[in-house]
Design a protein around this motif. Structure first.
Motif, PDB file in Angstrom:
ATOM      1  N   ARG A   1       0.856  -1.195   0.000  1.00 41.24           N
ATOM      2  CA  ARG A   1       0.000   0.000   0.000  1.00 41.24           C
ATOM      3  C   ARG A   1       0.887   1.239   0.000  1.00 41.24           C
ATOM      4  NH1 ARG A   1      -2.412   4.557   0.216  1.00 41.24           N
ATOM      5  NH2 ARG A   1      -4.311   4.870   1.464  1.00 41.24           N
ATOM      6  N   ALA A   2       0.810   2.002  -1.061  1.00 36.08           N
ATOM      7  CA  ALA A   2       1.561   3.255  -1.138  1.00 36.08           C
ATOM      8  C   ALA A   2       0.849   4.292  -0.276  1.00 36.08           C
ATOM      9  CB  ALA A   2       1.674   3.722  -2.580  1.00 36.08           C
ATOM     10  N   GLY A   3       1.215   4.358   0.978  1.00 39.25           N
ATOM     11  CA  GLY A   3       0.577   5.232   1.952  1.00 39.25           C
ATOM     12  C   GLY A   3       0.524   4.544   3.296  1.00 39.25           C
ATOM     13  N   ILE A   4      -0.078   5.222   4.268  1.00 36.34           N
ATOM     14  CA  ILE A   4      -0.125   4.681   5.627  1.00 36.34           C
ATOM     15  C   ILE A   4      -1.335   3.782   5.833  1.00 36.34           C
ATOM     16  CG2 ILE A   4      -0.330   5.260   8.071  1.00 36.34           C
ATOM     17  CD1 ILE A   4       1.169   7.813   7.539  1.00 36.34           C
ATOM     18  N   GLY A   5      -2.516   4.299   5.506  1.00 36.95           N
ATOM     19  CA  GLY A   5      -3.750   3.590   5.830  1.00 36.95           C
ATOM     20  C   GLY A   5      -3.941   2.327   5.005  1.00 36.95           C
ATOM     21  N   THR A   6      -4.347   1.255   5.660  1.00 33.24           N
ATOM     22  CA  THR A   6      -4.632  -0.004   4.972  1.00 33.24           C
ATOM     23  C   THR A   6      -6.062  -0.459   5.279  1.00 33.24           C
ATOM     24  OG1 THR A   6      -3.590  -1.197   6.809  1.00 33.24           O
ATOM     25  CG2 THR A   6      -2.238  -0.789   4.851  1.00 33.24           C
ATOM     26  N   ASP A   7      -6.954   0.508   5.496  1.00 34.20           N
ATOM     27  CA  ASP A   7      -8.352   0.182   5.758  1.00 34.20           C
ATOM     28  C   ASP A   7      -8.984  -0.551   4.576  1.00 34.20           C
ATOM     29  OD1 ASP A   7      -7.818   1.648   7.984  1.00 34.20           O
ATOM     30  OD2 ASP A   7      -9.030   3.374   7.432  1.00 34.20           O
ATOM     31  N   ASN A   8      -8.435  -0.350   3.382  1.00 34.28           N
ATOM     32  CA  ASN A   8      -8.996  -0.980   2.190  1.00 34.28           C
ATOM     33  C   ASN A   8      -8.465  -2.392   1.945  1.00 34.28           C
ATOM     34  OD1 ASN A   8      -6.528   0.460   1.747  1.00 34.28           O
ATOM     35  ND2 ASN A   8      -6.779   0.236  -0.447  1.00 34.28           N
ATOM     36  N   VAL A   9      -7.716  -2.920   2.901  1.00 37.09           N
ATOM     37  CA  VAL A   9      -7.208  -4.287   2.802  1.00 37.09           C
ATOM     38  C   VAL A   9      -7.721  -5.091   3.998  1.00 37.09           C
ATOM     39  CG1 VAL A   9      -5.152  -5.762   2.710  1.00 37.09           C
ATOM     40  CG2 VAL A   9      -5.104  -3.492   1.647  1.00 37.09           C
ATOM     41  N   ASP A  10      -8.337  -6.226   3.738  1.00 36.40           N
ATOM     42  CA  ASP A  10      -8.765  -7.103   4.822  1.00 36.40           C
ATOM     43  C   ASP A  10      -7.531  -7.868   5.308  1.00 36.40           C
ATOM     44  OD1 ASP A  10      -9.758  -9.299   6.374  1.00 36.40           O
ATOM     45  OD2 ASP A  10     -11.730  -8.958   5.494  1.00 36.40           O
TER      46      ASP A  10
ATOM     47  N   LEU B   1      -7.191   4.028  13.031  1.00 40.29           N
ATOM     48  CA  LEU B   1      -8.550   3.631  13.409  1.00 40.29           C
ATOM     49  C   LEU B   1      -8.538   2.162  13.793  1.00 40.29           C
ATOM     50  CD1 LEU B   1     -11.546   4.419  13.650  1.00 40.29           C
ATOM     51  CD2 LEU B   1     -11.829   3.648  11.282  1.00 40.29           C
ATOM     52  N   THR B   2      -8.734   1.886  15.081  1.00 39.29           N
ATOM     53  CA  THR B   2      -8.785   0.519  15.593  1.00 39.29           C
ATOM     54  C   THR B   2     -10.010   0.394  16.497  1.00 39.29           C
ATOM     55  OG1 THR B   2      -7.492   0.993  17.593  1.00 39.29           O
ATOM     56  CG2 THR B   2      -6.250   0.454  15.586  1.00 39.29           C
ATOM     57  N   ASP B   3     -10.230  -0.800  17.001  1.00 45.64           N
ATOM     58  CA  ASP B   3     -11.333  -0.983  17.947  1.00 45.64           C
ATOM     59  C   ASP B   3     -11.142  -0.120  19.186  1.00 45.64           C
ATOM     60  OD1 ASP B   3     -12.535  -2.776  16.257  1.00 45.64           O
ATOM     61  OD2 ASP B   3     -11.704  -4.553  17.237  1.00 45.64           O
ATOM     62  N   GLN B   4      -9.875   0.149  19.544  1.00 45.12           N
ATOM     63  CA  GLN B   4      -9.584   0.933  20.736  1.00 45.12           C
ATOM     64  C   GLN B   4      -9.739   2.438  20.494  1.00 45.12           C
ATOM     65  OE1 GLN B   4      -7.451  -1.702  19.746  1.00 45.12           O
ATOM     66  NE2 GLN B   4      -8.651  -2.954  21.173  1.00 45.12           N
ATOM     67  N   THR B   5      -9.489   2.875  19.255  1.00 42.49           N
ATOM     68  CA  THR B   5      -9.514   4.316  18.982  1.00 42.49           C
ATOM     69  C   THR B   5     -10.809   4.792  18.321  1.00 42.49           C
ATOM     70  OG1 THR B   5      -8.451   4.044  16.814  1.00 42.49           O
ATOM     71  CG2 THR B   5      -7.002   4.368  18.728  1.00 42.49           C
ATOM     72  N   ARG B   6     -11.620   3.873  17.856  1.00 43.57           N
ATOM     73  CA  ARG B   6     -12.871   4.279  17.200  1.00 43.57           C
ATOM     74  C   ARG B   6     -13.700   5.138  18.158  1.00 43.57           C
ATOM     75  NH1 ARG B   6     -14.921   2.112  12.776  1.00 43.57           N
ATOM     76  NH2 ARG B   6     -13.585   0.273  13.044  1.00 43.57           N
ATOM     77  N   ASN B   7     -14.135   6.311  17.673  1.00 43.29           N
ATOM     78  CA  ASN B   7     -14.903   7.258  18.494  1.00 43.29           C
ATOM     79  C   ASN B   7     -14.164   7.636  19.782  1.00 43.29           C
ATOM     80  OD1 ASN B   7     -17.090   7.987  17.019  1.00 43.29           O
ATOM     81  ND2 ASN B   7     -18.602   6.968  18.287  1.00 43.29           N
ATOM     82  N   ILE B   8     -12.853   7.784  19.698  1.00 44.83           N
ATOM     83  CA  ILE B   8     -12.102   8.181  20.886  1.00 44.83           C
ATOM     84  C   ILE B   8     -12.573   9.556  21.372  1.00 44.83           C
ATOM     85  CG2 ILE B   8     -10.182   9.201  19.576  1.00 44.83           C
ATOM     86  CD1 ILE B   8      -8.304   8.099  21.774  1.00 44.83           C
ATOM     87  N   LEU B   9     -13.015  10.403  20.441  1.00 47.34           N
ATOM     88  CA  LEU B   9     -13.690  11.646  20.819  1.00 47.34           C
ATOM     89  C   LEU B   9     -15.194  11.418  20.657  1.00 47.34           C
ATOM     90  CD1 LEU B   9     -11.489  14.592  19.511  1.00 47.34           C
ATOM     91  CD2 LEU B   9     -11.527  13.485  21.744  1.00 47.34           C
ATOM     92  N   SER B  10     -15.739  10.686  21.591  1.00 49.31           N
ATOM     93  CA  SER B  10     -17.171  10.404  21.631  1.00 49.31           C
ATOM     94  C   SER B  10     -17.919  11.634  22.139  1.00 49.31           C
ATOM     95  CB  SER B  10     -17.441   9.225  22.560  1.00 49.31           C
ATOM     96  OG  SER B  10     -17.027   9.559  23.879  1.00 49.31           O
TER      97      SER B  10
ATOM     98  N   ALA C   1      -6.339  12.456  10.547  1.00 46.86           N
ATOM     99  CA  ALA C   1      -5.850  11.081  10.706  1.00 46.86           C
ATOM    100  C   ALA C   1      -6.766  10.089  10.007  1.00 46.86           C
ATOM    101  CB  ALA C   1      -5.712  10.745  12.193  1.00 46.86           C
ATOM    102  N   ARG C   2      -7.883   9.745  10.654  1.00 45.12           N
ATOM    103  CA  ARG C   2      -8.812   8.753  10.111  1.00 45.12           C
ATOM    104  C   ARG C   2     -10.240   9.147  10.457  1.00 45.12           C
ATOM    105  NH1 ARG C   2      -7.215   6.487   5.910  1.00 45.12           N
ATOM    106  NH2 ARG C   2      -5.029   5.897   6.080  1.00 45.12           N
ATOM    107  N   GLY C   3     -11.155   8.964   9.522  1.00 44.20           N
ATOM    108  CA  GLY C   3     -12.564   9.114   9.830  1.00 44.20           C
ATOM    109  C   GLY C   3     -12.983   8.046  10.813  1.00 44.20           C
ATOM    110  N   GLY C   4     -13.934   8.386  11.673  1.00 45.19           N
ATOM    111  CA  GLY C   4     -14.380   7.424  12.673  1.00 45.19           C
ATOM    112  C   GLY C   4     -13.759   7.623  14.028  1.00 45.19           C
ATOM    113  N   LEU C   5     -12.775   8.516  14.129  1.00 45.34           N
ATOM    114  CA  LEU C   5     -12.161   8.790  15.432  1.00 45.34           C
ATOM    115  C   LEU C   5     -13.017   9.743  16.260  1.00 45.34           C
ATOM    116  CD1 LEU C   5      -8.434   9.324  14.340  1.00 45.34           C
ATOM    117  CD2 LEU C   5      -9.447   7.256  15.331  1.00 45.34           C
ATOM    118  N   VAL C   6     -13.867  10.507  15.594  1.00 43.23           N
ATOM    119  CA  VAL C   6     -14.691  11.526  16.252  1.00 43.23           C
ATOM    120  C   VAL C   6     -16.163  11.249  15.956  1.00 43.23           C
ATOM    121  CG1 VAL C   6     -15.155  13.993  16.493  1.00 43.23           C
ATOM    122  CG2 VAL C   6     -12.828  13.210  15.935  1.00 43.23           C
ATOM    123  N   ASP C   7     -17.000  11.385  16.966  1.00 46.35           N
ATOM    124  CA  ASP C   7     -18.449  11.305  16.773  1.00 46.35           C
ATOM    125  C   ASP C   7     -18.874  12.595  16.069  1.00 46.35           C
ATOM    126  OD1 ASP C   7     -21.240  11.478  17.010  1.00 46.35           O
ATOM    127  OD2 ASP C   7     -21.260  10.359  18.891  1.00 46.35           O
TER     128      ASP C   7
END
Length: 531
Positions: free
Chosen positions: A73-82, A207-216, A233-239
């Motif tokens: 993956r040319a980049g940091i995020g690998t959300d598009n890879v299972d 974005l992980t299970d631990q960081t998802r909605n860290i700013l709830s 950073a990543r979508g999903g970190l903030v509500d």
């Protein structure tokens, strides 16, 4: 045959040329990543897949990827890879975490300035022919407190830049040591402390299970009135719904978002709110960064396919090219030790204990562990490899432990593997001689010196006369040639073992004849991949 790589997203021609220059056959099809059916149809022809964010590597795609060894993956995020599916398939997933660090950090700083001075709205107003100086009263960054959630590679650069702007920096990161925080010149705090004190908050975590909605909603309500939130950073970190409500109420003074929970973001609760700056995931979108990550992923994938070097892998320990060269014989040994025990063990395995001694203890133990576990797992799953083996072991509840020690015997180094089942423990040790060939040096606590061959026969018996003659005669009478014959015993008259290296697999009728002599407690044909 040269490895073959598919580039399914828009990478630079320079990156594509790197593959060619390294002797790799490459197909540059930058639009195929958007066509999941076409990708599934052709992916089975490739050893490597180079992507950006447009290609989605799903379990369905991986199901057809029988040759695939590495995804880059040319980049940091690998959300598009299972990644779980890739690991089970035995495919390494690499990213390029350093190629766009500066670019992303700079974008976060730019967004912070933009929301502090309401620059986008002021620009739009001025373009519309208005002159609303009093409307766009901003705030300075100097002297303000910045809360950085995630002080890793990118977050660390943001901290450095913010300190240069004379901001006080608070950092929340469970992996940040007190010593490193002191070197960075930041104050390490807990999340609640950061929320209550920061004038600006910027996020730099995956974005992980631990960081998802860290700013709830609950977390956002703990922030001080007038705070400004930046997320590059990543979508999903903030509500986003909660943030929109707090922006409308005036509790949050502004927000700057480059990433969103759903992308492409054509509709979002933050849109059309005053003093909210939005950009379309531009964090890594600079000419320099795009080129850097493309070149980096091409080099990393080429290194792996040609030398076995593993860099920036997310599902396997990294191994440098030099390590791969030096460790090669030891990785083979580790696999042979695991394979021996795997073939000898029929009952479920509860634990795998690996001891590294001397020179072996100074190597990349994570990579050696993977090789041991892969060797053990191959009996029940022939397709398992260094990537998928730890996943398979974890799924089966097998506990893996590692011990290392200084040189303790006649060998410069050795590896000892012990498996624990409900009924027994079984162990084997081996080393690598100066000729680079792996050797078995101990089985069941009995010292031996056995070369590893593709086809072997292992026997246990009581230490009595006639064993060598019986084995030799039976093999000779049935046309099985013995290349190497190794014996060992615990003590005179006690338990003894024999390990024969033969030119071809021992036929079942020959095994039956040996069993019929009544001289052997156990007879086991073994096979090893010595290529």
């Amino acid at each position: 045959m040269a490895p073959k790589v598919l580039v399914s997203d828009k990478l630079s021609e320079t990156a594509v040329q790197i593959f060619r220059d390294r002797g790799i056959d490459v197909d540059f099809l930058p639009d195929v990543g958007k066509d999941k059916d076409k990708l599934a149809e052709i992916i089975g022809n490739y050893d490597g897949l180079a992507i950006r964010s447009a290609t989605k590597v799903t379990p369905t795609i991986l199901k057809h990827a029988d040759r695939l060894k590495v995804i880059g993956r040319a980049g940091i995020g690998t959300d598009n890879v299972d990644k779980d599916a890739a690991s089970k398939k035995g495919v390494i997933v690499m990213n390029t975490p350093f190629g766009n660090m500066i670019t992303t950090a700079e974008h976060a700083i730019a967004m912070m300035f933009a929301v502090a001075r309401q620059i986008p709205e002021a620009s739009a107003s001025t373009h519309a022919g208005k002159w609303e100086k009093s409307r766009f009263m901003g705030v300075e960054l100097t002297g303000k407190t910045l809360g950085v959630i995630g002080a890793g590679n990118i977050g660390g650069i943001v901290c450095e830049r913010a300190r240069a702007l004379k901001m006080k920096v608070l950092a929340y990161d469970p992996f940040l040591s007190d010593e490193k925080a002191a070197r960075m010149g930041v104050e390490k705090v807990e999340l609640d402390d950061l929320l209550s004190r920061a004038d600006f908050i910027t996020l730099h975590v995956p974005l992980t299970d631990q960081t998802r909605n860290i700013l709830s909603r609950e977390a956002l309500e703990k922030t001080r009135k007038g705070v400004r939130i930046v997320n590059c950073a990543r979508g999903g970190l903030v509500d986003e719904e909660a943030l929109a409500d707090l922006l409308k109420s005036g509790h949050v003074a502004g927000a700057a978002f480059d990433v969103f929970s759903v992308e492409p973001a054509t509709d979002n609760p933050l849109f059309d709110l005053p003093n909210v700056v939005c950009t379309p995931h531009l964090g890594a979108a600079t000419t320099e960064a795009q080129e850097n990550v493309a070149l980096q992923v091409a080099e990393q994938m080429s290194d792996y396919l040609l030398t076995g070097a593993v860099t920036n892998a997310l599902n396997m320990p990294s191994v440098t090219a030099e390590e791969a060269r030096v460790m090669g014989p030891w990785v083979k040994l580790a696999g042979h030790l695991g394979s021996f025990i795997g073939q000898m063990t029929d009952e479920p395995i509860k634990a795998i204990n690996i001891l590294y001694d001397g020179a072996a203890a100074e190597m990349n133990l994570d990579a050696l562990n993977c090789s041991v576990v892969a060797g053990i797992m191959k009996k029940s799953n022939p397709d398992v490899n260094l990537v998928s083996a730890p996943v398979v072991a974890k799924e089966r509840g097998i506990q893996i432990s590692t011990t290392s020690q200084d040189k303790s015997g006649a060998f410069e180094g050795y590896i000892k593997v012990t498996v624990v089942t409900e009924v027994r423990e079984r162990s084997i040790a081996g080393t690598v001689f100066t000729d680079g060939k792996p050797r078995f040096i101990q089985i069941k606590g009995i010292n031996i010196d056995a070369e590893v061959g593709a086809n072997m026969l292992y026997t246990t018996n009581e230490d009595v006369p006639g064993i060598i003659g019986t084995l030799g005669q039976t093999m000779g009478e049935n046309g099985v040639n013995i290349a190497n014959f190794t014996l060992g015993r615990a003590k005179a008259g006690g338990e003894a073992i024999a390990l024969l290296y033969v030119d071809e697999p021992v036929p079942a009728p020959v095994i039956e004849k040996l069993c019929g002599t009544g001289m052997f407690r156990q007879i086991k044909p073994l096979a090893f991949d010595v290529a």
